[in-house]
Scaffold this motif. Structure first.
Motif, PDB file in Angstrom:
ATOM      1  N   ALA A   1      58.625  30.303  62.084  1.00 32.55           N
ATOM      2  CA  ALA A   1      58.499  28.851  62.232  1.00 32.55           C
ATOM      3  C   ALA A   1      58.759  28.134  60.911  1.00 32.55           C
ATOM      4  O   ALA A   1      59.188  26.985  60.893  1.00 32.55           O
ATOM      5  N   PHE A   2      58.534  28.835  59.789  1.00 30.69           N
ATOM      6  CA  PHE A   2      58.656  28.215  58.474  1.00 30.69           C
ATOM      7  C   PHE A   2      59.846  28.706  57.652  1.00 30.69           C
ATOM      8  O   PHE A   2      60.229  28.058  56.683  1.00 30.69           O
ATOM      9  N   CYS A   3      60.443  29.829  58.015  1.00 29.87           N
ATOM     10  CA  CYS A   3      61.446  30.458  57.144  1.00 29.87           C
ATOM     11  C   CYS A   3      62.822  30.503  57.812  1.00 29.87           C
ATOM     12  O   CYS A   3      63.071  31.305  58.723  1.00 29.87           O
ATOM     13  N   LYS A   4      63.725  29.678  57.323  1.00 31.19           N
ATOM     14  CA  LYS A   4      65.074  29.596  57.873  1.00 31.19           C
ATOM     15  C   LYS A   4      65.851  30.898  57.652  1.00 31.19           C
ATOM     16  O   LYS A   4      66.579  31.361  58.532  1.00 31.19           O
ATOM     17  N   ALA A   5      65.677  31.503  56.478  1.00 28.92           N
ATOM     18  CA  ALA A   5      66.403  32.742  56.174  1.00 28.92           C
ATOM     19  C   ALA A   5      66.013  33.863  57.137  1.00 28.92           C
ATOM     20  O   ALA A   5      66.879  34.610  57.612  1.00 28.92           O
ATOM     21  N   CYS A   6      64.740  33.962  57.447  1.00 29.33           N
ATOM     22  CA  CYS A   6      64.301  35.023  58.362  1.00 29.33           C
ATOM     23  C   CYS A   6      64.693  34.723  59.805  1.00 29.33           C
ATOM     24  O   CYS A   6      64.943  35.641  60.579  1.00 29.33           O
ATOM     25  N   ARG A   7      64.760  33.441  60.176  1.00 28.33           N
ATOM     26  CA  ARG A   7      65.270  33.099  61.511  1.00 28.33           C
ATOM     27  C   ARG A   7      66.720  33.540  61.638  1.00 28.33           C
ATOM     28  O   ARG A   7      67.135  34.085  62.667  1.00 28.33           O
ATOM     29  N   LYS A   8      67.492  33.357  60.574  1.00 30.35           N
ATOM     30  CA  LYS A   8      68.889  33.780  60.575  1.00 30.35           C
ATOM     31  C   LYS A   8      68.977  35.306  60.676  1.00 30.35           C
ATOM     32  O   LYS A   8      69.783  35.847  61.436  1.00 30.35           O
ATOM     33  N   TYR A   9      68.133  36.015  59.891  1.00 24.68           N
ATOM     34  CA  TYR A   9      68.103  37.482  59.943  1.00 24.68           C
ATOM     35  C   TYR A   9      67.769  37.948  61.363  1.00 24.68           C
ATOM     36  O   TYR A   9      68.427  38.837  61.915  1.00 24.68           O
ATOM     37  N   THR A  10      66.761  37.333  61.969  1.00 21.43           N
ATOM     38  CA  THR A  10      66.332  37.709  63.314  1.00 21.43           C
ATOM     39  C   THR A  10      67.443  37.459  64.329  1.00 21.43           C
ATOM     40  O   THR A  10      67.705  38.291  65.193  1.00 21.43           O
ATOM     41  N   SER A  11      68.106  36.334  64.195  1.00 21.81           N
ATOM     42  CA  SER A  11      69.204  36.003  65.102  1.00 21.81           C
ATOM     43  C   SER A  11      70.328  37.026  64.996  1.00 21.81           C
ATOM     44  O   SER A  11      70.847  37.511  66.008  1.00 21.81           O
ATOM     45  N   ARG A  12      70.701  37.362  63.775  1.00 19.08           N
ATOM     46  CA  ARG A  12      71.764  38.357  63.578  1.00 19.08           C
ATOM     47  C   ARG A  12      71.335  39.734  64.071  1.00 19.08           C
ATOM     48  O   ARG A  12      72.139  40.481  64.633  1.00 19.08           O
ATOM     49  N   ASN A  13      70.073  40.076  63.856  1.00 17.78           N
ATOM     50  CA  ASN A  13      69.556  41.371  64.291  1.00 17.78           C
ATOM     51  C   ASN A  13      69.600  41.474  65.820  1.00 17.78           C
ATOM     52  O   ASN A  13      70.006  42.496  66.371  1.00 17.78           O
TER      53      ASN A  13
ATOM     54  N   ALA B   1      52.723  38.135  66.249  1.00 12.48           N
ATOM     55  CA  ALA B   1      52.205  36.794  65.974  1.00 12.48           C
ATOM     56  C   ALA B   1      52.541  36.381  64.543  1.00 12.48           C
ATOM     57  O   ALA B   1      52.985  35.251  64.299  1.00 12.48           O
ATOM     58  N   ARG B   2      52.341  37.295  63.604  1.00 16.07           N
ATOM     59  CA  ARG B   2      52.673  37.008  62.203  1.00 16.07           C
ATOM     60  C   ARG B   2      54.157  36.683  62.053  1.00 16.07           C
ATOM     61  O   ARG B   2      54.543  35.771  61.330  1.00 16.07           O
ATOM     62  N   LEU B   3      54.993  37.450  62.739  1.00 19.40           N
ATOM     63  CA  LEU B   3      56.436  37.217  62.679  1.00 19.40           C
ATOM     64  C   LEU B   3      56.778  35.831  63.213  1.00 19.40           C
ATOM     65  O   LEU B   3      57.536  35.083  62.584  1.00 19.40           O
ATOM     66  N   LEU B   4      56.217  35.471  64.358  1.00 20.39           N
ATOM     67  CA  LEU B   4      56.523  34.170  64.954  1.00 20.39           C
ATOM     68  C   LEU B   4      56.078  33.022  64.050  1.00 20.39           C
ATOM     69  O   LEU B   4      56.793  32.025  63.915  1.00 20.39           O
ATOM     70  N   ILE B   5      54.921  33.170  63.415  1.00 14.69           N
ATOM     71  CA  ILE B   5      54.454  32.140  62.484  1.00 14.69           C
ATOM     72  C   ILE B   5      55.406  32.051  61.300  1.00 14.69           C
ATOM     73  O   ILE B   5      55.802  30.968  60.884  1.00 14.69           O
ATOM     74  N   HIS B   6      55.790  33.192  60.766  1.00 21.33           N
ATOM     75  CA  HIS B   6      56.706  33.211  59.623  1.00 21.33           C
ATOM     76  C   HIS B   6      58.049  32.566  59.991  1.00 21.33           C
ATOM     77  O   HIS B   6      58.601  31.771  59.233  1.00 21.33           O
TER      78      HIS B   6
ATOM     79  N   ASN C   1      58.922  43.573  60.697  1.00 15.91           N
ATOM     80  CA  ASN C   1      58.379  43.286  62.027  1.00 15.91           C
ATOM     81  C   ASN C   1      59.485  42.909  63.003  1.00 15.91           C
ATOM     82  O   ASN C   1      59.433  43.258  64.181  1.00 15.91           O
ATOM     83  N   CYS C   2      60.496  42.215  62.517  1.00 13.78           N
ATOM     84  CA  CYS C   2      61.645  41.862  63.354  1.00 13.78           C
ATOM     85  C   CYS C   2      62.348  43.127  63.838  1.00 13.78           C
ATOM     86  O   CYS C   2      62.683  43.249  65.016  1.00 13.78           O
ATOM     87  N   ASP C   3      62.563  44.054  62.923  1.00 11.89           N
ATOM     88  CA  ASP C   3      63.217  45.315  63.286  1.00 11.89           C
ATOM     89  C   ASP C   3      62.398  46.070  64.331  1.00 11.89           C
ATOM     90  O   ASP C   3      62.937  46.588  65.309  1.00 11.89           O
ATOM     91  N   LYS C   4      61.079  46.118  64.136  1.00 12.03           N
ATOM     92  CA  LYS C   4      60.206  46.786  65.103  1.00 12.03           C
ATOM     93  C   LYS C   4      60.260  46.083  66.457  1.00 12.03           C
ATOM     94  O   LYS C   4      60.266  46.737  67.503  1.00 12.03           O
ATOM     95  N   ALA C   5      60.282  44.770  66.433  1.00  8.32           N
ATOM     96  CA  ALA C   5      60.291  43.996  67.679  1.00  8.32           C
ATOM     97  C   ALA C   5      61.550  44.275  68.493  1.00  8.32           C
ATOM     98  O   ALA C   5      61.510  44.255  69.725  1.00  8.32           O
ATOM     99  N   GLN C   6      62.655  44.536  67.826  1.00  8.55           N
ATOM    100  CA  GLN C   6      63.906  44.821  68.529  1.00  8.55           C
ATOM    101  C   GLN C   6      63.781  46.056  69.411  1.00  8.55           C
ATOM    102  O   GLN C   6      64.470  46.191  70.412  1.00  8.55           O
ATOM    103  N   TYR C   7      62.894  46.974  69.029  1.00 10.62           N
ATOM    104  CA  TYR C   7      62.727  48.227  69.766  1.00 10.62           C
ATOM    105  C   TYR C   7      61.371  48.298  70.451  1.00 10.62           C
ATOM    106  O   TYR C   7      60.891  49.376  70.779  1.00 10.62           O
ATOM    107  N   ASP C   8      60.740  47.126  70.644  1.00 12.25           N
ATOM    108  CA  ASP C   8      59.428  47.029  71.294  1.00 12.25           C
ATOM    109  C   ASP C   8      58.395  47.954  70.649  1.00 12.25           C
ATOM    110  O   ASP C   8      57.590  48.579  71.335  1.00 12.25           O
ATOM    111  N   ASP C   9      58.433  48.036  69.329  1.00  8.13           N
ATOM    112  CA  ASP C   9      57.528  48.900  68.586  1.00  8.13           C
ATOM    113  C   ASP C   9      56.603  48.076  67.679  1.00  8.13           C
ATOM    114  O   ASP C   9      56.084  48.577  66.702  1.00  8.13           O
TER     115      ASP C   9
END
Length: 88
Positions: free
Chosen positions: A40-52, A33-38, A18-26
């Motif tokens: 909020a709880f997952c440090k590893a995915c926040r790091k992935y999203t930040s790097r992406n 919403a699911r991504l944002l909830i996730h 979902n993060c990858d899709k969000a980068q391209y507005d897809d």
């Protein structure tokens, strides 16, 4: 509650997708919403999203252009010719 949990909580693999899709507005609203909830709880995915996001910004800033198809075909032909000469 269990039904709501399955509806909104996703695993890291789906969050990254979902993060990858969000980068391209897809990404669809429910996926976002699911991504944002996730996140909020997952440090590893926040790091992935930040790097992406950083990678996407750097690529846009670099103004890279793709190679024309005719150049790719010419390079492929040249490589094949050189490879066949080396094996002869």
């Amino acid at each position: 509650m269990n039904r709501l949990r399955r509806l909104f909580f996703i695993d890291c693999s789906e969050a990254n997708s979902n993060c990858d899709k969000a980068q391209y507005d897809d990404v669809k609203p429910l996926e976002r919403a699911r991504l944002l909830i996730h996140l909020a709880f997952c440090k590893a995915c926040r790091k992935y999203t930040s790097r992406n996001k950083r990678l996407t910004r750097l690529l846009k800033k670099s103004h890279l252009k793709s190679c024309p198809e005719e150049h790719k075909k010419a390079w492929k032909k040249q490589i094949e010719e050189e490879t066949s000469r080396q094996h002869s």
